[in-house]
Enzyme design. Sequence first.
Site, short mmCIF file in Angstrom:
data_model
loop_
_atom_site.label_atom_id
_atom_site.label_comp_id
_atom_site.label_asym_id
_atom_site.label_seq_id
_atom_site.Cartn_x
_atom_site.Cartn_y
_atom_site.Cartn_z
N SER A 126 0.83 -1.20 0.00
CA SER A 126 0.00 0.00 0.00
C SER A 126 0.86 1.25 0.00
CB SER A 126 -0.89 0.00 1.25
OG SER A 126 -1.52 1.26 1.41
N TYR A 151 -1.82 -1.02 10.95
CA TYR A 151 -2.11 -1.57 9.61
C TYR A 151 -0.96 -1.22 8.66
CZ TYR A 151 -3.51 -1.55 4.80
OH TYR A 151 -3.50 -1.72 3.44
N LYS A 155 2.21 -3.58 6.62
CA LYS A 155 2.61 -3.58 5.20
C LYS A 155 4.11 -3.35 5.08
CE LYS A 155 -1.35 -4.42 3.42
NZ LYS A 155 -1.59 -5.76 2.85
C1 WQD Z 1 -9.80 9.14 1.27
C2 WQD Z 1 -10.07 10.62 1.53
C3 WQD Z 1 -10.42 11.14 3.84
C4 WQD Z 1 -14.16 8.95 4.33
C5 WQD Z 1 -7.05 4.19 3.11
C6 WQD Z 1 -5.91 3.44 3.71
C7 WQD Z 1 -5.01 2.94 2.62
C8 WQD Z 1 -5.81 2.16 1.63
C9 WQD Z 1 -6.93 3.00 1.06
C10 WQD Z 1 -5.72 -0.16 2.14
C11 WQD Z 1 -9.35 11.12 2.76
C12 WQD Z 1 -11.67 11.41 3.03
C13 WQD Z 1 -13.00 9.48 3.78
C14 WQD Z 1 -15.22 9.81 4.72
C15 WQD Z 1 -13.91 11.69 4.00
N1 WQD Z 1 -6.34 1.01 2.24
N2 WQD Z 1 -12.89 10.83 3.62
N3 WQD Z 1 -15.05 11.16 4.53
O1 WQD Z 1 -7.40 7.08 4.03
O2 WQD Z 1 -6.62 7.65 1.66
O3 WQD Z 1 -6.54 5.30 2.45
O4 WQD Z 1 -7.74 3.41 2.18
O5 WQD Z 1 -4.69 -0.43 1.61
O6 WQD Z 1 -4.02 2.13 3.20
O7 WQD Z 1 -5.18 4.32 4.52
O8 WQD Z 1 -8.72 6.34 1.99
O9 WQD Z 1 -11.11 6.41 1.41
O10 WQD Z 1 -10.44 6.43 3.87
O11 WQD Z 1 -10.04 8.44 2.49
O12 WQD Z 1 -13.78 12.93 3.85
O13 WQD Z 1 -16.29 9.39 5.23
O14 WQD Z 1 -11.46 10.78 1.78
O15 WQD Z 1 -10.22 12.18 4.78
O16 WQD Z 1 -8.95 12.45 2.52
P1 WQD Z 1 -7.29 6.71 2.60
P2 WQD Z 1 -10.16 6.85 2.48
#
Ligand code: WQD
Length: 340
Positions: A126, A151, A155
């Site tokens: 990741s 997590y 990785k």
């Molecule tokens: C994306 C953006 C949030 C939810 C994670 C893991 C990463 C990978 C992918 C596994 C951010 C914003 C989110 C919400 C929001 N997973 N958001 N409201 O955090 O980039 O990555 O998932 O491998 O390892 O860390 O993805 O989709 O959670 O967030 O505003 O209800 O959307 O702040 O900016 P992230 P995400």
Amino acid sequence: MDKILVTGGLGFIGSHTVVELQNEGYEVVIVDNLSNSSIDVLEGITSITGKKPLFEKLDLKDKEPVEDFFKKHNNIKGVIHFAASKAVGESVQEPLLYYENNISTLVYILKELKKLPSASFIFSSSCTVYGQADELPITENAPVKLAESPYGNTKQIGEEIIRDTCKVIPTIKAIALRYFNPVGSHESAKIGELPIGVPQNLVPFITQTAIGIREQLSVFGNDYPTPDGTCIRDYIHVVDLAKAHVIALKRLLENKHKSNYETFNLGTGKGSSVLEVIHSFEKVSGEKLNYKIVGRREGDVISAYADTKKANDELGWKSELTLDDAMRSAWKWEQVVRGK
Ligand code: WQD
């Protein structure tokens, strides 16, 4: 055609990868403990490809059953290893669950691969290993930073375990694929993302809000130093991601690798803000999304998107599907899952 083991093959990325492996003519055996997936996904895969993969319910934490599995399937030529716990927030609350489930299982599999004459191993890693990168776009040479969650640490540790193993066991060839943000679903809407409980990730929360399961989407902060104040990510369509796994596996099976441990970033190379994702969804779905801006989420990086040059040049792979394609397919899947 070669027999390939896909661990966690009934999960979101795993199931899409099984479809692409079967499309390429590989024989696939899936193991999954069904802790975060449903056996119905097997039917979804079969209905897309017309071929039912072999399936065995197996918890990779159980050492002896893992050994028995490899004794039975001793003609496995490659493994694509998805099986792991992956919720960042949960990992902070349950570190030991994450270290046991994500690390011990990896060690057991590698010990089995060591017994084979030759093994090609693809590891689901990741972009989280980079933390907030100092330079954008992010290349594979960007420094791995102190993990912001157990997590993410699993990785990083997983990559180190594989690297150290490949150094001394030349018959194991490995590639770690560092995903950016996987989104979307297969165009058939027969498989897709199935988050259990309240979705942690942005896109399933968007589609569940639009379909009425969630009241309102909270946008975690719009005071970041970005054009519209919201965080930027590299949203890659899961089908493009799945195809990259097959290409990476072929690279190893055909001995085209340059060293027996390589890493590749898998992204589109394009950064999209949270508001841009919302607007893309509204455009392709015709739905007005109910959202509000709230405070920042702990641990979020400001911006992350991939430098895709190495994957383009070395794997001959680049993403083809757009953010709009991903939103369109995610919405179609949500409607099918909810029987709309
Ligand atoms: C994306 C953006 C949030 C939810 C994670 C893991 C990463 C990978 C992918 C596994 C951010 C914003 C989110 C919400 C929001 N997973 N958001 N409201 O955090 O980039 O990555 O998932 O491998 O390892 O860390 O993805 O989709 O959670 O967030 O505003 O209800 O959307 O702040 O900016 P992230 P995400």
